[in-house]
Design an enzyme around this catalytic site. Structure first.
Site, PDB file in Angstrom:
ATOM      1  CG  HIS A 101      -0.373   0.040   2.530  1.00 17.47           C
ATOM      2  ND1 HIS A 101      -0.203  -1.097   3.287  1.00 17.47           N
ATOM      3  CD2 HIS A 101       0.106   1.058   3.300  1.00 17.47           C
ATOM      4  CE1 HIS A 101       0.353  -0.776   4.446  1.00 17.47           C
ATOM      5  NE2 HIS A 101       0.554   0.529   4.484  1.00 17.47           N
ATOM      6  CG  HIS A 138       3.733   4.753   5.022  1.00 16.85           C
ATOM      7  ND1 HIS A 138       2.737   5.367   5.742  1.00 16.85           N
ATOM      8  CD2 HIS A 138       3.306   3.480   4.826  1.00 16.85           C
ATOM      9  CE1 HIS A 138       1.766   4.502   5.987  1.00 16.85           C
ATOM     10  NE2 HIS A 138       2.065   3.348   5.435  1.00 16.85           N
ATOM     11  CD  GLU A 158       3.237  -0.138   7.136  1.00 14.95           C
ATOM     12  OE1 GLU A 158       2.747   0.794   6.451  1.00 14.95           O
ATOM     13  OE2 GLU A 158       2.557  -0.895   7.840  1.00 14.95           O
TER      14      GLU A 158
HETATM   15 CO    CO Z   1       0.948   1.682   6.196  1.00 15.28          CO
END
Ligand code: CO
Length: 139
Positions: free
Chosen positions: A8, A81, A130
């Site tokens: 994502h 992110h 991440e």
């Molecule tokens: Co995230």
């Protein structure tokens, strides 16, 4: 070291409610999930299903949230992110040490219910990254 699929893209917003309406027009209402709180991370999140990955809408739960600081610097919201999947988070963290990439903190539960960590943006070309443990990560 083997990063996997882009899972994502995190997008900070001051209003998930407004962002959901907009994304529903773009991707269809069925693609927009229900918002939920992650109090231990100080955020409310909502996932939007794009055909090849997700967008994670992130809203601060309070002024103490790291996302509140991001929105102070980026009042209109913005990309926060990228999240890549890895099959084995502990192994990825161990392997990253040899690359000089700093891991921020310890693994903790993420929005998908699996463990995550963040990597220092200064070691990632200015991008906060991440890593998310995914059973089929790395493929
Ligand atoms: Co995230």
């Amino acid at each position: 070291m083997q990063f996997g699929r882009l899972n994502h893209v995190g997008v900070a917003t001051s209003s998930i409610a407004r962002a959901r309406e907009h994304y529903a027009k773009l991707f269809g209402g069925g693609a927009v999930g229900e918002p939920f709180d992650l109090p231990e991370q100080g955020v409310r999140v909502c996932f939007v299903d794009a055909p090849n990955c997700q967008v994670e809408l992130i809203e601060p739960l309070s002024d103490a949230s790291p996302i509140a600081g991001f929105l102070a610097r980026n009042p209109a919201g913005g990309q926060h992110h990228l999240c890549f999947e890895v099959a084995d988070l502990d192994r990825a963290i161990a392997d990253l040490a040899a690359t000089g990439t700093r891991v921020l903190g310890s693994p903790r539960p993420g929005a998908h219910g699996t463990r995550i960590v963040f990597l220092h943006p200064k070691d990632m070309g200015g991008v906060l990254v991440e890593l998310m443990e995914a059973p089929d990560g790395g493929h």
